[in-house]
Enzyme design. Structure first.
Site, PDB file in Angstrom:
ATOM      1  N   LYS A 180       0.846  -1.208   0.000  1.00 55.15           N
ATOM      2  CA  LYS A 180       0.000   0.000   0.000  1.00 55.15           C
ATOM      3  C   LYS A 180       0.883   1.261   0.000  1.00 55.15           C
ATOM      4  O   LYS A 180       2.084   1.191   0.228  1.00 55.15           O
ATOM      5  CB  LYS A 180      -0.944  -0.024   1.206  1.00 55.15           C
ATOM      6  CG  LYS A 180      -1.814  -1.305   1.276  1.00 55.15           C
ATOM      7  CD  LYS A 180      -2.934  -1.342   0.238  1.00 55.15           C
ATOM      8  CE  LYS A 180      -3.371  -2.718  -0.158  1.00 55.15           C
ATOM      9  NZ  LYS A 180      -4.441  -3.356   0.539  1.00 55.15           N
TER      10      LYS A 180
HETATM   11  C1  LIG Z   1      -5.453  -4.552   0.766  1.00 52.44           C
HETATM   12  C2  LIG Z   1      -6.910  -4.336   0.800  1.00 52.44           C
HETATM   13  C3  LIG Z   1      -7.692  -4.721   1.893  1.00 52.44           C
HETATM   14  C4  LIG Z   1      -7.161  -5.576   3.000  1.00 52.44           C
HETATM   15  O1  LIG Z   1      -6.110  -5.017   3.708  1.00 52.44           O
HETATM   16  P1  LIG Z   1      -5.312  -5.897   4.776  1.00 52.44           P
HETATM   17  O2  LIG Z   1      -4.580  -4.871   5.600  1.00 52.44           O
HETATM   18  O3  LIG Z   1      -4.381  -6.780   4.007  1.00 52.44           O
HETATM   19  O4  LIG Z   1      -6.288  -6.669   5.572  1.00 52.44           O
HETATM   20  C5  LIG Z   1      -9.025  -4.356   1.920  1.00 52.44           C
HETATM   21  N1  LIG Z   1      -9.595  -3.681   0.905  1.00 52.44           N
HETATM   22  C6  LIG Z   1      -8.888  -3.336  -0.198  1.00 52.44           C
HETATM   23  C7  LIG Z   1      -9.584  -2.579  -1.286  1.00 52.44           C
HETATM   24  C8  LIG Z   1      -7.531  -3.679  -0.295  1.00 52.44           C
HETATM   25  O5  LIG Z   1      -6.847  -3.375  -1.401  1.00 52.44           O
END
Ligand SMILES: *Cc1c(COP(=O)(O)O)cnc(C)c1O
Length: 389
Positions: A180
């Site tokens: 991210k």
């Molecule tokens: C990465 C992601 C998640 C989940 O995030 P985690 O921290 O891995 O649980 C949820 N929604 C979207 C749109 C994502 O890209």
């Protein structure tokens, strides 16, 4: 040339922050998490932030804190990562999928209206690829008792009409997962304005316990904790959180580099056979992912050609209700979500990150034009022939 799909830009300075935690008494949720929570409150202009160990755990704890469970419905977009819907399943409620805008792939107020029932308890809009949904329109459309939980996994630093996530929602949830825009491997945060929800979330984040390890010794004596509600184990570790303060301080300064690279792709592909999502002029996108769309019949061939040339790509995402679990459980067909399905069958995400060099990006563009354009044109001409016949 090999161009990785993602490359983080953590440094020796960041590693030193981890060493500081390891040489302190607190390895789990402690002063570093507290510091990041304060940073988040300032950045988003909200009174409360709660660090969690993932978006998924934070969203589950949030749904539990809202008392959402069996018999309840939660509206989610069909075009998103599975986690958005899975958290609803995990608490025993029903995810109700709706299709998205064909131009931006964002969920819209008008898409939601027809999915509302007396059992609708919440909506989870997703700021897909970094552009914010129209949160004000959603809040104005939804009945006041329907909660809004923003999925901000793609949009930490994005804005719509000069407003950031968290303003119109009951809760907004971030992910600090490895790839991210703000990343520490695993982690997340929930921000909210309602103090009662915040206090319930502090419990549902940690087994439903009334006192965390830190305040069990308040007043110099041992204070027994109670369990007042059911919760999960979702608290964050200071070891990982140590990577966040610098990234949050610099996130706005780092955005122009992403925007520039996204614009270079966009300009390079203008007028070509690829479909791209539209930038909503009201939005400053966090440009988390750069996605292209090719005719579904050639998507897998296109991915193989890119990877064969050293350009590492991925798919974000195939429409969630068409995946086996949801299709079998609820009997959805692709026709129920034509926009999400069509996009999901043809989309490919290209490398986009701060350290992507000009040389690397030019190579990606060249491979796309040399290897993918001909595949698309071949199919487009077949389509035309078929249409004429
Ligand atoms: C990465 C992601 C998640 C989940 O995030 P985690 O921290 O891995 O649980 C949820 N929604 C979207 C749109 C994502 O890209």
């Amino acid at each position: 040339m090999q161009v990785p799909f993602y490359r983080h830009d953590l440094t020796a300075e960041d590693a030193a922050e981890i060493v500081k935690v390891i040489t302190s008494p607190f390895l789990t949720a402690g002063p570093v998490c507290r510091r990041v929570e304060d940073q988040l409150c300032r950045y988003f202009g909200v009174p409360h932030a709660v660090m969690v160990n993932s978006w998924t755990a934070g969203a589950t704890a949030t749904l539990m804190a809202m008392g959402i469970g069996p018999g309840d419905e939660v509206i989610v977009p069909a075009m998103t990562f599975i986690a958005t819907a899975n958290v609803v399943e995990a608490v025993g409620a029903k995810p109700v999928f709706v299709d998205v805008c064909p131009r931006t792939l964002l969920i819209r107020a008008e898409d939601i209206r027809s999915a509302l029932t007396p059992n609708t308890k919440a909506v989870i809009p997703v700021h897909l690829y970094g552009q914010m949904c129209d949160m004000k329109a959603l809040r104005d459309t939804l009945p006041p008792q329907v909660k809004i939980i923003e999925d901000c996994a793609h949009c930490f630093e994005g804005q719509r009409n000069n407003e950031r996530p968290g303003k119109y929602a009951d809760a907004a949830i971030f992910s600090f997962y490895a790839t991210k825009n703000v990343a520490c491997g695993e982690g997340g945060a929930v921000i909210c304005s309602d103090t009662a929800l915040y206090e319930r979330l502090l419990k549902t984040r940690l087994h439903g316990m009334s006192k965390s390890a830190v305040n069990r010794f308040d007043g110099g004596q041992y204070n027994h904790w109670d369990m007042e509600c059911l919760g999960i184990k979702a608290n964050m570790s200071d070891i990982l959180a140590a990577l966040l303060p610098r990234q949050i301080e610099t996130i706005d300064a780092r955005l122009p580099a992403r925007q520039e690279k996204a614009a270079i792709y966009r300009n390079a592909f203008r007028g070509g056979p690829l479909r791209l999502i539209e930038n909503d002029p009201a939005c400053i996108s966090a440009d988390h992912l750069f996605t292209i769309h090719v005719p579904p019949a050639v998507r897998d061939e296109a991915i193989a050609a890119l990877i064969g040339a050293g350009v590492h790509v991925t798919v974000n995402y195939r429409a969630v209700p068409t995946l086996t679990y949801y299709r079998e459980k609820y009997g959805y067909t692709p026709d129920d979500f034509p926009v999400s399905h069509m996009w999901g069958e043809g989309t490919i995400s290209l490398p986009l990150y701060q350290s992507l060099s000009t040389q690397e990006q030019n190579y990606v563009i060249k491979v796309v034009k040399d290897a993918i354009y001909p595949l698309c044109m071949e199919i487009n001409s077949v389509d035309l022939t078929a249409a004429r016949a």
